[in-house]
Motif scaffolding. Sequence first.
Motif, PDB file in Angstrom:
ATOM      1  N   TYR A  10     -13.458  -3.676  -3.394  1.00  0.00           N
ATOM      2  CA  TYR A  10     -12.498  -3.720  -4.503  1.00  0.00           C
ATOM      3  C   TYR A  10     -11.100  -4.050  -3.990  1.00  0.00           C
ATOM      4  N   SER A  11     -10.720  -3.416  -2.881  1.00  0.00           N
ATOM      5  CA  SER A  11      -9.379  -3.620  -2.325  1.00  0.00           C
ATOM      6  C   SER A  11      -9.166  -5.067  -1.892  1.00  0.00           C
ATOM      7  N   TYR A  12     -10.172  -5.666  -1.252  1.00  0.00           N
ATOM      8  CA  TYR A  12     -10.063  -7.072  -0.845  1.00  0.00           C
ATOM      9  C   TYR A  12      -9.986  -7.998  -2.058  1.00  0.00           C
ATOM     10  N   LEU A  13     -10.756  -7.669  -3.103  1.00  0.00           N
ATOM     11  CA  LEU A  13     -10.778  -8.495  -4.303  1.00  0.00           C
ATOM     12  C   LEU A  13      -9.466  -8.433  -5.071  1.00  0.00           C
ATOM     13  N   ASN A  14      -8.846  -7.258  -5.153  1.00  0.00           N
ATOM     14  CA  ASN A  14      -7.708  -7.055  -6.036  1.00  0.00           C
ATOM     15  C   ASN A  14      -6.365  -6.848  -5.341  1.00  0.00           C
ATOM     16  N   ILE A  15      -6.394  -6.386  -4.092  1.00  0.00           N
ATOM     17  CA  ILE A  15      -5.145  -6.111  -3.386  1.00  0.00           C
ATOM     18  C   ILE A  15      -4.973  -7.023  -2.183  1.00  0.00           C
TER      19      ILE A  15
END
Length: 306
Positions: free
Chosen positions: A28-33
């Motif tokens: 999630y972090s790689y996708l959104n942040i």
Amino acid sequence: MNRKLFVELSEIRTTVLDFAWLVLAASYSYLNIGRFDIINGILGFITVFFIHIIINFHNNYMDFRHSKSEEYRKKISTIGVNRESLVIVKKWMYGLTIFPLLIGAFLVYRTNWWTLLIGIICVLIGLSYSAGPKPLNSTMFGSSVVAIAISILIPVVYVYLGTVTSGKLTSSAIINAIIVCLPNTFAMFSAQLCNDTCDLEADKKNGRHTLVTKIGKTNALSLFKASWWLTFLLIPILAVLKVVPYITMIAVLLYPNIWDNYHPYLKEQVKKKTYPLVMKAVVKLVNTYVFLVAVGAIIKLVKAIL
């Protein structure tokens, strides 16, 4: 304490999802942040792993101490069945705390004091499940709190640890992370309902007023099915809304296989016979969903490189 009893009291098999939450948080972090501190993530995972084991020890310990039923103490409780000393159980419980304390302190050093506050809150929620004048497992809110704590709180903590030093963590990113976790939350809630329906008679004898004792077994089974429907309904909705990658919709194809796992439970609610089948279905669904989110993150990364 022998290895077999340690495995039973720690319920170490339940910790397999702790790693799945880490993978979900990192993806999630790689996708959104756009980044994730893997060192903080791994340290957080180790800390959560030990806290999870300690809380399981604590729950078994407190359930035995608070039990009003001799049948539960002698024939159901892991401690009673194995005739283990409460003193030994307590020593193991306290001895294990050295690991999360040390690693947690290092995490606070690497991040900030908010990490300490978050850790304290998480531990208090875990311990309150079976401790205090009104343990959560004796109330109608226990199932919901456990599902939220396991499937939302832990992944969000991982997201925080992995991105807090980036300067890109925002409240909207946290809210989106919570939304991404919702399919898993409903799956975990159904598992808690399954557990409580299987323990219904024992809970009544021990004076526990769980959600299932309040609404009855028939309504609990209907709620169980509704929770699973929501789990599978949310995944394509989140994909269409671009909250999660489109590839996660493949998880919906698991529905027939999942049905085979939990259908026996709907016929008879037996802890050692049908509860493991439901847990198998939950782990299968969660791992597949997390894996597909991770694949989506990898695809995005590859496209960015090319």
